[in-house]
Design a protein around this motif. Structure first.
Motif, PDB file in Angstrom:
ATOM      1  N   TYR A  33      58.566  65.441  46.437  1.00  0.00           N
ATOM      2  CA  TYR A  33      57.718  64.379  46.927  1.00  0.00           C
ATOM      3  C   TYR A  33      57.532  63.593  45.476  1.00  0.00           C
ATOM      4  CZ  TYR A  33      53.854  62.150  48.644  1.00  0.00           C
ATOM      5  OH  TYR A  33      53.061  60.827  49.192  1.00  0.00           O
ATOM      6  N   GLU A  53      60.720  61.271  45.066  1.00  0.00           N
ATOM      7  CA  GLU A  53      60.683  60.253  46.124  1.00  0.00           C
ATOM      8  C   GLU A  53      59.526  59.409  45.780  1.00  0.00           C
ATOM      9  OE1 GLU A  53      61.777  62.894  50.228  1.00  0.00           O
ATOM     10  OE2 GLU A  53      59.459  62.419  49.803  1.00  0.00           O
ATOM     11  N   HIS A  54      58.409  59.758  45.449  1.00  0.00           N
ATOM     12  CA  HIS A  54      57.338  58.859  45.129  1.00  0.00           C
ATOM     13  C   HIS A  54      57.649  57.849  44.062  1.00  0.00           C
ATOM     14  CE1 HIS A  54      53.336  57.300  45.828  1.00  0.00           C
ATOM     15  NE2 HIS A  54      53.391  57.106  44.418  1.00  0.00           N
ATOM     16  N   CYS A  97      60.859  57.280  42.719  1.00  0.00           N
ATOM     17  CA  CYS A  97      61.787  56.316  43.112  1.00  0.00           C
ATOM     18  C   CYS A  97      61.253  55.217  43.896  1.00  0.00           C
ATOM     19  CB  CYS A  97      62.682  57.219  43.957  1.00  0.00           C
ATOM     20  SG  CYS A  97      64.220  56.131  44.851  1.00  0.00           S
ATOM     21  N   GLN A  98      60.365  55.305  44.810  1.00  0.00           N
ATOM     22  CA  GLN A  98      59.991  54.171  45.640  1.00  0.00           C
ATOM     23  C   GLN A  98      59.315  53.158  44.801  1.00  0.00           C
ATOM     24  OE1 GLN A  98      57.516  55.649  48.949  1.00  0.00           O
ATOM     25  NE2 GLN A  98      59.438  56.759  49.717  1.00  0.00           N
ATOM     26  N   THR A  99      58.759  53.368  43.521  1.00  0.00           N
ATOM     27  CA  THR A  99      58.218  52.219  42.769  1.00  0.00           C
ATOM     28  C   THR A  99      59.545  51.367  42.444  1.00  0.00           C
ATOM     29  OG1 THR A  99      58.775  53.564  40.685  1.00  0.00           O
ATOM     30  CG2 THR A  99      56.761  54.109  41.666  1.00  0.00           C
ATOM     31  N   GLY A 100      60.566  51.901  42.216  1.00  0.00           N
ATOM     32  CA  GLY A 100      61.692  50.852  41.808  1.00  0.00           C
ATOM     33  C   GLY A 100      61.624  50.723  40.395  1.00  0.00           C
ATOM     34  N   GLY A 107      66.945  57.773  45.721  1.00  0.00           N
ATOM     35  CA  GLY A 107      67.057  57.213  47.172  1.00  0.00           C
ATOM     36  C   GLY A 107      66.936  57.945  48.217  1.00  0.00           C
ATOM     37  N   VAL A 122      65.529  60.127  51.112  1.00  0.00           N
ATOM     38  CA  VAL A 122      64.355  60.574  51.684  1.00  0.00           C
ATOM     39  C   VAL A 122      64.794  61.581  52.920  1.00  0.00           C
ATOM     40  CG1 VAL A 122      63.255  58.349  50.863  1.00  0.00           C
ATOM     41  CG2 VAL A 122      64.840  58.541  53.079  1.00  0.00           C
ATOM     42  N   SER A 144      68.600  58.287  56.603  1.00  0.00           N
ATOM     43  CA  SER A 144      68.712  56.899  56.211  1.00  0.00           C
ATOM     44  C   SER A 144      70.076  56.735  56.870  1.00  0.00           C
ATOM     45  CB  SER A 144      68.896  56.740  54.670  1.00  0.00           C
ATOM     46  OG  SER A 144      69.586  57.360  54.228  1.00  0.00           O
TER      47      SER A 144
END
Ligand SMILES: NC(=[NH2+])NCCC[C@H](N)C(=O)O
Ligand SMILES: [Mn+2]
Ligand SMILES: [Mn+2]
Length: 341
Positions: free
Chosen positions: A279, A282-283, A285-288, A325, A327, A331
């Protein structure tokens, strides 16, 4: 010559753009740092090869990353590396970290997100230093059972893998004596730009330093109280409070519970679950904004059975896949369509 309508051309261009976007979303540069002199257990120098053997590069490529493996650094044997006060083998650690810093800087200049495979956690000195040379405003998310913030004067063990943060923090600069081969190191992180997650084995002196500097920490107690989703919300609120900064994630595999990651030198019971570990990645990563990652302290010689090495290495790979990336919901490619009979 076939005549193409302009909307066909536009559609083709859009598809190409999507494909490129999908494929090049993550460009990963990997550097192996087979180094063990920041602590006293043999074997952690094999970490990079064990993690690669678990399929890191192929799995990253399978999920659409472009990957350049820069191979392993070669570290010279340093002879006559007597302790200076408490810190053990300072010359070897200083020298190796200079190489790591240069390699990470190069990988950042080449335009990749950098993955440094350790090796022991003393390598974060070079990795963060090299990263900060290209991204001076970076913030650090340190995921670890330990705070690794002892100074050369507070360290109870003398092991430099328990000290890397102290060399990097501006506010501690006047507490750090100069060690041989350390003179190139300049503090490059402010205390307010650091977040710890997973702490459960902190020395009293380290605890004092964390409180004294007001560093944001989520020990396992906070992970229990808040849950990992809230911990990550608050982590990002903290590091992005003013501006969106690049993130340096320094992940010590011993942050995870030893039942998941037994092949490590200083395991501490009561650690993060697999799901909490993934987690976190993933979190972030999502910030970019994940810009460099350390994955350290995988030590195959600390395993009692082969399966323990495999387990630890595959968890390490899954954490890295989460950084780039992967998840868990699954995907698919942008122009996938259900096949028609
Ligand atoms: N990277 C690690 N596994 N660090 C463990 C550090 C343990 C102890 N706090 C020390 O200073 O030596
Ligand atoms: Mn640790
Ligand atoms: Mn550590």
């Amino acid at each position: 010559m076939m005549k193409m309508h302009s909307h066909d051309t536009a559609r083709a261009a859009l598809r190409l753009f999507r494909t490129l976007l999908h494929q090049q979303l993550h460009s990963v540069g990997i550097i192996g740092a087979p180094f063990c002199r920041g602590q006293q257990r043999d074997g952690v120098q094999h970490g990079p090869d064990v993690i690669r053997a678990a399929g890191l590069v192929r799995k990253l490529e399978d999920q659409g990353c472009r990957v350049k493996d820069y191979g392993n650094l070669k570290f010279e044997e340093v002879t006559n590396d007597q302790p200076i006060g408490r810190p053990k083998t300072p010359r070897a650690v200083g020298l190796a970290n200079k190489q790591v810093a240069d390699a990470v800087q190069k990988i950042k200049k080449d335009g990749h997100t950098c993955v440094m495979l350790g090796g022991d956690h003393s390598l974060a000195i070079g990795s963060i230093h090299g990263h900060a040379a290209c991204r001076p405003e970076l913030s650090v998310v340190w995921v670890d059972a330990h705070a690794d913030i002892n100074t050369p004067l507070t360290t109870p063990t003398g092991n430099i893998h328990g000290q890397p943060m102290s060399y990097l923090i501006h506010e501690l600069h006047d507490k750090i004596p100069v060690l041989p081969n350390f003179s190139w190191i300049q503090p490059c992180v402010e205390a307010k730009d650091i977040v710890y997650i997973g702490l459960r084995d902190v020395d009293p002196e380290e605890h004092y330093i964390l409180k004294y500097l007001g560093i944001k920490t989520f020990s396992m107690t906070e992970v229990d109280r808040l849950g990992i989703a809230q911990v990550m919300e608050q982590t990002c609120d903290h590091v992005f409070s003013k501006i969106k900064k690049p993130i340096h994630l320094s992940f010590d595999i011993d942050a995870l519970d030893p039942s998941l990651a037994p092949a490590t030198g200083t395991p501490v019971t009561g650690g993060l679950t697999y799901r909490e570990g993934v987690y976190i990645t993933e979190h972030l990563c999502q910030t970019g904004l994940l810009s460099a990652i350390d994955l350290v302290e995988v030590n195959p010689k600390q395993a009692t059975r082969d399966e323990e090495i495999k387990l630890t290495a595959s968890v390490a790979v899954d954490l890295l896949l989460g950084c780039f990336g992967r998840v868990r919901e699954g995907s698919h490619g942008a122009d996938y369509k259900i096949p028609e009979p």
